[in-house]
Motif scaffolding. Structure first.
Motif, PDB file in Angstrom:
ATOM      1  N   THR A 207       0.844  -1.192   0.000  1.00  7.08           N
ATOM      2  CA  THR A 207       0.000   0.000   0.000  1.00  7.08           C
ATOM      3  C   THR A 207       0.879   1.241   0.000  1.00  7.08           C
ATOM      4  N   GLN A 208       0.256   2.409  -0.215  1.00  5.68           N
ATOM      5  CA  GLN A 208       0.947   3.701  -0.219  1.00  5.68           C
ATOM      6  C   GLN A 208       2.144   3.688  -1.171  1.00  5.68           C
ATOM      7  N   SER A 209       1.947   3.071  -2.312  1.00  6.28           N
ATOM      8  CA  SER A 209       3.002   3.031  -3.321  1.00  6.28           C
ATOM      9  C   SER A 209       3.283   4.438  -3.841  1.00  6.28           C
ATOM     10  N   ARG A 210       4.564   4.770  -3.973  1.00  2.00           N
ATOM     11  CA  ARG A 210       4.943   6.095  -4.467  1.00  2.00           C
ATOM     12  C   ARG A 210       6.241   5.995  -5.258  1.00  2.00           C
ATOM     13  N   ARG A 211       6.181   6.425  -6.513  1.00  2.00           N
ATOM     14  CA  ARG A 211       7.363   6.477  -7.356  1.00  2.00           C
ATOM     15  C   ARG A 211       7.744   7.935  -7.599  1.00  2.00           C
ATOM     16  N   VAL A 212       8.991   8.261  -7.313  1.00  2.00           N
ATOM     17  CA  VAL A 212       9.525   9.597  -7.591  1.00  2.00           C
ATOM     18  C   VAL A 212      10.419   9.492  -8.822  1.00  2.00           C
ATOM     19  N   ILE A 213      10.199  10.362  -9.790  1.00  2.00           N
ATOM     20  CA  ILE A 213      10.958  10.339 -11.045  1.00  2.00           C
ATOM     21  C   ILE A 213      12.270  11.090 -10.852  1.00  2.00           C
ATOM     22  N   ARG A 214      13.378  10.419 -11.197  1.00  2.00           N
ATOM     23  CA  ARG A 214      14.707  11.015 -11.054  1.00  2.00           C
ATOM     24  C   ARG A 214      15.470  10.938 -12.378  1.00  2.00           C
ATOM     25  N   ASN A 215      16.351  11.924 -12.597  1.00  3.57           N
ATOM     26  CA  ASN A 215      17.323  11.892 -13.703  1.00  3.57           C
ATOM     27  C   ASN A 215      16.657  11.650 -15.059  1.00  3.57           C
ATOM     28  N   LEU A 216      15.608  12.414 -15.338  1.00  5.06           N
ATOM     29  CA  LEU A 216      14.875  12.261 -16.597  1.00  5.06           C
ATOM     30  C   LEU A 216      15.698  12.787 -17.768  1.00  5.06           C
ATOM     31  N   LYS A 217      15.770  11.999 -18.821  1.00  9.14           N
ATOM     32  CA  LYS A 217      16.464  12.400 -20.050  1.00  9.14           C
ATOM     33  C   LYS A 217      15.593  12.038 -21.239  1.00  9.14           C
ATOM     34  N   ILE A 218      15.242  13.033 -22.045  1.00 12.58           N
ATOM     35  CA  ILE A 218      14.422  12.834 -23.235  1.00 12.58           C
ATOM     36  C   ILE A 218      15.282  13.129 -24.455  1.00 12.58           C
ATOM     37  N   SER A 219      15.477  12.121 -25.311  1.00 12.68           N
ATOM     38  CA  SER A 219      16.360  12.269 -26.473  1.00 12.68           C
ATOM     39  C   SER A 219      15.582  11.972 -27.751  1.00 12.68           C
ATOM     40  N   PRO A 220      15.528  12.922 -28.699  1.00 11.38           N
ATOM     41  CA  PRO A 220      14.830  12.649 -29.965  1.00 11.38           C
ATOM     42  C   PRO A 220      15.609  11.645 -30.804  1.00 11.38           C
ATOM     43  N   LEU A 221      14.881  10.683 -31.390  1.00 14.66           N
ATOM     44  CA  LEU A 221      15.472   9.718 -32.310  1.00 14.66           C
ATOM     45  C   LEU A 221      15.258  10.152 -33.759  1.00 14.66           C
ATOM     46  N   GLU A 223      11.972  12.697 -36.111  1.00  7.42           N
ATOM     47  CA  GLU A 223      10.993  13.778 -35.983  1.00  7.42           C
ATOM     48  C   GLU A 223       9.855  13.440 -35.017  1.00  7.42           C
ATOM     49  N   GLN A 224       9.527  12.156 -34.893  1.00  8.68           N
ATOM     50  CA  GLN A 224       8.374  11.765 -34.075  1.00  8.68           C
ATOM     51  C   GLN A 224       8.711  10.803 -32.945  1.00  8.68           C
ATOM     52  N   GLN A 225       9.892  10.178 -32.948  1.00  9.92           N
ATOM     53  CA  GLN A 225      10.211   9.162 -31.949  1.00  9.92           C
ATOM     54  C   GLN A 225      11.252   9.669 -30.952  1.00  9.92           C
ATOM     55  N   TYR A 226      11.122   9.166 -29.714  1.00  7.41           N
ATOM     56  CA  TYR A 226      11.991   9.615 -28.633  1.00  7.41           C
ATOM     57  C   TYR A 226      12.444   8.424 -27.798  1.00  7.41           C
ATOM     58  N   GLN A 227      13.661   8.536 -27.279  1.00  5.56           N
ATOM     59  CA  GLN A 227      14.164   7.623 -26.267  1.00  5.56           C
ATOM     60  C   GLN A 227      14.091   8.356 -24.932  1.00  5.56           C
ATOM     61  N   VAL A 228      13.467   7.730 -23.937  1.00  7.15           N
ATOM     62  CA  VAL A 228      13.292   8.360 -22.629  1.00  7.15           C
ATOM     63  C   VAL A 228      13.931   7.464 -21.573  1.00  7.15           C
ATOM     64  N   GLU A 229      14.804   8.046 -20.769  1.00  2.49           N
ATOM     65  CA  GLU A 229      15.484   7.308 -19.698  1.00  2.49           C
ATOM     66  C   GLU A 229      15.282   8.053 -18.375  1.00  2.49           C
ATOM     67  N   VAL A 250      14.420   2.886 -15.800  1.00  4.50           N
ATOM     68  CA  VAL A 250      13.351   2.773 -16.805  1.00  4.50           C
ATOM     69  C   VAL A 250      13.843   3.307 -18.144  1.00  4.50           C
ATOM     70  N   SER A 251      13.545   2.574 -19.184  1.00  2.00           N
ATOM     71  CA  SER A 251      13.880   2.987 -20.546  1.00  2.00           C
ATOM     72  C   SER A 251      12.653   2.828 -21.427  1.00  2.00           C
ATOM     73  N   LEU A 252      12.327   3.855 -22.183  1.00  2.00           N
ATOM     74  CA  LEU A 252      11.172   3.807 -23.082  1.00  2.00           C
ATOM     75  C   LEU A 252      11.568   4.269 -24.474  1.00  2.00           C
ATOM     76  N   ARG A 253      10.916   3.681 -25.449  1.00  2.00           N
ATOM     77  CA  ARG A 253      10.922   4.250 -26.798  1.00  2.00           C
ATOM     78  C   ARG A 253       9.475   4.570 -27.123  1.00  2.00           C
ATOM     79  N   LEU A 254       9.214   5.814 -27.437  1.00  3.80           N
ATOM     80  CA  LEU A 254       7.838   6.235 -27.691  1.00  3.80           C
ATOM     81  C   LEU A 254       7.786   7.197 -28.864  1.00  3.80           C
ATOM     82  N   SER A 255       6.585   7.441 -29.318  1.00  2.56           N
ATOM     83  CA  SER A 255       6.372   8.396 -30.408  1.00  2.56           C
ATOM     84  C   SER A 255       5.309   9.396 -30.008  1.00  2.56           C
ATOM     85  N   VAL A 256       5.376  10.565 -30.616  1.00  4.61           N
ATOM     86  CA  VAL A 256       4.366  11.601 -30.420  1.00  4.61           C
ATOM     87  C   VAL A 256       3.846  11.985 -31.798  1.00  4.61           C
TER      88      VAL A 256
END
Length: 283
Positions: A207-221, A223-229, A250-256
């Motif tokens: 219970t009372q789960s809480r995630r704090v986001i640290r050291n965010l880095k957003i890198s464009p791959l 025009e539309q895709q990004y690598q997020v760490e 956490v590592s993500l590849r996403l598009s906008v």
């Protein structure tokens, strides 16, 4: 003497870190997601008119007080305290935003920005922006490099919504952001997919789960895709009332595309602990 100074410096660092942690834990992710989503939509295109049909704006940041392409770089988000003494439930919520606005100028990547403070009125569920009032608008006396902010604001909005969905599985459906062929690998390897995460949390009695986001880095791959760490600093209370903690990479590849964030790859892994937190139990 040097030892005393060293001890004092360590105490100051600890107090600063503790204060920063408390500030991060106090963030309302729904509010932050809604603010970043609004400015991401506003900087993308004119679809914000359809998404927020009731909104009233003063357009104070725009030339000729008419919407055009621009970049809102958010500096601070401060929810306005509501009157706890009132017997009537609030009809809306207000949030005060401090930001730097940069107008897009054709054939130039150097522009003069504006330091601004705006008061946003949201609907009760934070899904609709009802009004934006400019309280301060000061033109910079120097030029800055123009950096588009629409996609990064939308990505930050997604991250706050996604993180809230992990901490509070009943609050949002995380699958809405996943592409049909998305690859999802959670730190809890026994969890097959994101849909099973809620059941897993309940089975663990956390219970009372809480995630704090640290050291965010957003890198464009491209025009539309990004690598997020980034890193999650995660804490939760187990069935014995003990605080369990973990650092998760956490590592993500996403598009906008057209103002919508879509996740193609989402990968988590537990990281080695960075500090000995004594009585707390690490996940």
């Amino acid at each position: 003497m040097l030892r005393v100074i060293g001890i004092l410096l360590l105490a100051m660092v600890y107090q600063t870190a503790t204060a920063q942690q408390a500030d991060e834990n106090a963030k309302d992710y729904l509010v932050y997601a809604s603010v970043y989503q609004w400015y991401g939509e506003l900087d993308s295109n004119e679809n914000w008119r359809q998404n927020h049909p009731q909104v009233t704006l003063d357009f104070a940041e725009y030339p000729q007080s008419s919407w055009t392409q621009g970049a809102h770089q958010i500096l601070d988000i401060a929810p306005v305290s509501e009157d706890s003494a009132s017997n009537n439930p609030p009809a809306s919520h207000q949030v005060r935003i401090t930001l730097e606005f940069y107008p897009a100028v054709a054939d130039s990547d150097h522009v003069t920005g504006q330091y601004m403070q705006q008061l946003i009125t949201f609907s009760l569920d934070y899904q609709q922006v009802l009004k934006v009032e400019t309280e301060m608008n000061e033109r910079d006396d120097f030029e800055s490099r123009y950096i588009a902010s629409a996609d990064t604001n939308l990505i930050r909005a997604f991250l706050y919504s996604w993180t809230q969905g992990l901490d509070e599985p009943d609050s949002a459906s995380l699958t809405q952001w996943l592409t049909s062929d998305a690859q999802v690998n959670l730190a809890e390897t026994q969890v097959a997919d994101i849909i099973d995460y809620q059941a897993h949390m309940q089975a663990q009695g956390l219970t009372q789960s809480r995630r704090v986001i640290r050291n965010l880095k957003i890198s464009p791959l491209d025009e539309q895709q990004y690598q997020v760490e980034f890193e999650y600093q995660w804490s939760a209370i187990n069935g014995d009332g003990e605080t369990e903690i973990a650092d998760i990479g956490v590592s993500l590849r996403l598009s906008v595309v057209d103002g919508k964030v879509s996740v193609h790859v989402y990968t988590e892994q537990y990281l080695a602990p960075k500090t000995d937190l004594g009585a707390e139990v690490r996940c």
